[in-house]
Design a protein around this motif. Structure first.
Motif, mmCIF file in Angstrom:
data_model
loop_
_atom_site.group_PDB
_atom_site.id
_atom_site.type_symbol
_atom_site.label_atom_id
_atom_site.label_comp_id
_atom_site.label_asym_id
_atom_site.label_seq_id
_atom_site.Cartn_x
_atom_site.Cartn_y
_atom_site.Cartn_z
ATOM 1 N N PHE A 66 0.778 -1.253 -0.006
ATOM 2 C CA PHE A 66 0.038 -0.067 0.006
ATOM 3 C C PHE A 66 0.896 1.240 0.009
ATOM 4 C CE2 PHE A 66 0.393 -1.207 4.551
ATOM 5 C CZ PHE A 66 0.982 -0.075 5.024
ATOM 6 N N GLY A 67 2.308 1.111 -0.026
ATOM 7 C CA GLY A 67 3.098 2.248 -0.199
ATOM 8 C C GLY A 67 4.397 1.832 -0.581
ATOM 9 N N ALA A 71 8.155 -2.248 4.107
ATOM 10 C CA ALA A 71 7.213 -2.573 5.120
ATOM 11 C C ALA A 71 5.839 -2.440 5.249
ATOM 12 C CB ALA A 71 7.769 -1.772 6.363
ATOM 13 N N GLN A 72 5.532 -1.698 3.921
ATOM 14 C CA GLN A 72 4.174 -1.085 3.736
ATOM 15 C C GLN A 72 3.351 -2.263 2.738
ATOM 16 O OE1 GLN A 72 5.164 2.557 2.178
ATOM 17 N NE2 GLN A 72 4.057 3.668 3.847
ATOM 18 N N LEU A 136 0.731 5.292 12.449
ATOM 19 C CA LEU A 136 -0.849 5.609 12.213
ATOM 20 C C LEU A 136 -0.861 5.949 10.865
ATOM 21 C CD1 LEU A 136 -1.406 7.603 15.453
ATOM 22 C CD2 LEU A 136 -1.535 5.268 15.159
ATOM 23 N N GLU A 137 0.005 6.667 10.197
ATOM 24 C CA GLU A 137 -0.202 7.058 8.866
ATOM 25 C C GLU A 137 -0.226 5.867 7.932
ATOM 26 O OE1 GLU A 137 2.302 11.255 9.111
ATOM 27 O OE2 GLU A 137 3.269 9.435 8.418
ATOM 28 N N ASP A 138 0.453 4.852 8.342
ATOM 29 C CA ASP A 138 0.543 3.438 7.578
ATOM 30 C C ASP A 138 -0.560 2.828 7.846
ATOM 31 O OD1 ASP A 138 3.196 4.172 6.685
ATOM 32 O OD2 ASP A 138 4.287 2.713 7.497
ATOM 33 N N ALA A 142 -3.232 1.606 5.098
ATOM 34 C CA ALA A 142 -3.711 0.227 4.799
ATOM 35 C C ALA A 142 -5.107 -0.059 4.764
ATOM 36 C CB ALA A 142 -2.735 -0.605 6.108
ATOM 37 N N LEU A 143 -5.471 0.934 5.587
ATOM 38 C CA LEU A 143 -7.307 0.696 5.571
ATOM 39 C C LEU A 143 -7.936 1.273 4.431
ATOM 40 C CD1 LEU A 143 -8.134 1.512 9.413
ATOM 41 C CD2 LEU A 143 -8.437 -0.583 8.078
#
Length: 319
Positions: A66-67, A71-72, A136-138, A142-143
């Motif tokens: 998602f990024g 790790a994303q 929290l940004e990640d 993800a959501l």
């Protein structure tokens, strides 16, 4: 939370139990000990997979990003042969915001797919690469991925619940209570139907551990890092599960947040399990430790309630 954990289950009876089980599965003693010292969660997942008869009951439908950061990542699983759309459970792993790999938590997918959920395991960037509020940004990003992709993969984007343990419980609760993170992704905060948080740090000022100082010490307003700051009456339902033998993240974190949420008029269910430790709580979701059903028996009814189809929820409310 102590940095020494680094997302690993500590030795003691827990470690020796895993060693015994792994040896029964044909692994060498030195290999097992090395694996426990480097990543006990992966050993736990391997034991669960062995005792579950493999992954034949679940089907991986996504292994995506998602990024741009490695790790994303996000993995998504559904029950084998299931017909959607299924309620979606997003599990956020712990590890003192400095370690952990969602791939090692497939035992969560095995456990909850068996109860009819599509399970999403997202990763997030960790310290020392990043500090608050990157996790929290990640989580919000993800959501966003879940919202955009769940339907085509067998999930229902209108029925999303969060589950987290330890640092992951912190992430899940902050995403639930502080609406700015989801709004930054163009998401309605009501996307989250409910959150089950296990052994989470929700009230940890002053910063007095290596993990919290490293992760939050540079925040300009420390109060804004605390979940208790965002207790509000219109929040999605919370289930706060902790063990009274947890010396790593003391039960007062859940007790305090539950008290403030209740005072605000929010739906909150605090559950304190006697004799359960910090590591022991998450281990109850993996075989053979899942024979102690107290944690899952608290989580499953909560998830069923908050992810019920709208028509079912309306009918239940009218009874």
């Amino acid at each position: 939370m102590a940095r020494a954990m680094k997302g690993r289950l500590r030795m003691g009876w827990i470690g020796w139990s895993l060693i015994t089980l792994a040896l029964l599965g044909g692994l060498g003693a030195l290999a097992v000990r090395h694996a426990l010292q480097t990543n006990a969660v992966a050993v736990l997942d391997g034991v669960d997979r062995l005792l579950s008869g493999g992954d034949g009951a679940i089907r991986q439908v996504a292994d995506a990003r998602f990024g741009p950061d490695p790790a994303q990542t996000v993995e998504m699983f559904v029950p084998q042969g299931a017909r959607g759309p299924l309620p979606v459970l997003v599990f956020i792993h712990g590890g003192s915001w400095a370690s952990g790999n969602p791939h090692d938590y497939r035992f969560i997918a095995r456990r909850f797919c068996a109860h009819g959920y599509a399970v999403v395991l997202p990763g997030y960037r960790l310290y020392p690469q990043v500090r608050y509020p990157a996790m929290l940004e990640d989580g919000a990003a993800a959501l966003r991925w879940v919202h955009d992709n769940a339907a085509r993969l067998g999930g229902d984007p209108a029925r999303i619940a969060l589950l987290g343990h330890s640092a992951g419980a912190y992430n899940a609760v902050m995403l639930t209570l502080d609406p700015r993170w989801l709004r930054a992704q163009g998401l309605d905060p009501a996307l989250i139907r409910g959150t089950a948080a296990m052994a989470g740090p929700f009230d940890f000022l002053p910063l007095d551990t290596e993990a919290t100082i490293d992760t939050f010490g540079q925040a300009p307003d420390l109060a804004q890092t605390q979940p208790i700051t965002f207790a509000r009456g219109d929040a999605p339902p919370l289930l706060l599960v902790t063990g009274d033998a947890d010396t790593r993240v003391k039960p007062r974190n859940s007790i305090t947040l539950a008290r403030l949420m209740s005072a605000a008029g929010a739906p909150v269910d605090p559950v304190i399990l006697p004799g359960v430790t910090h590591e022991g709580l998450i281990m109850q979701f993996a075989r053979p430790f899942s024979r102690d059903r107290r944690a899952i028996d608290a989580v499953l009814p909560f998830l069923a309630r908050v992810t019920a189809p709208a028509s079912v929820a309306v009918q239940a409310a009218g009874r």
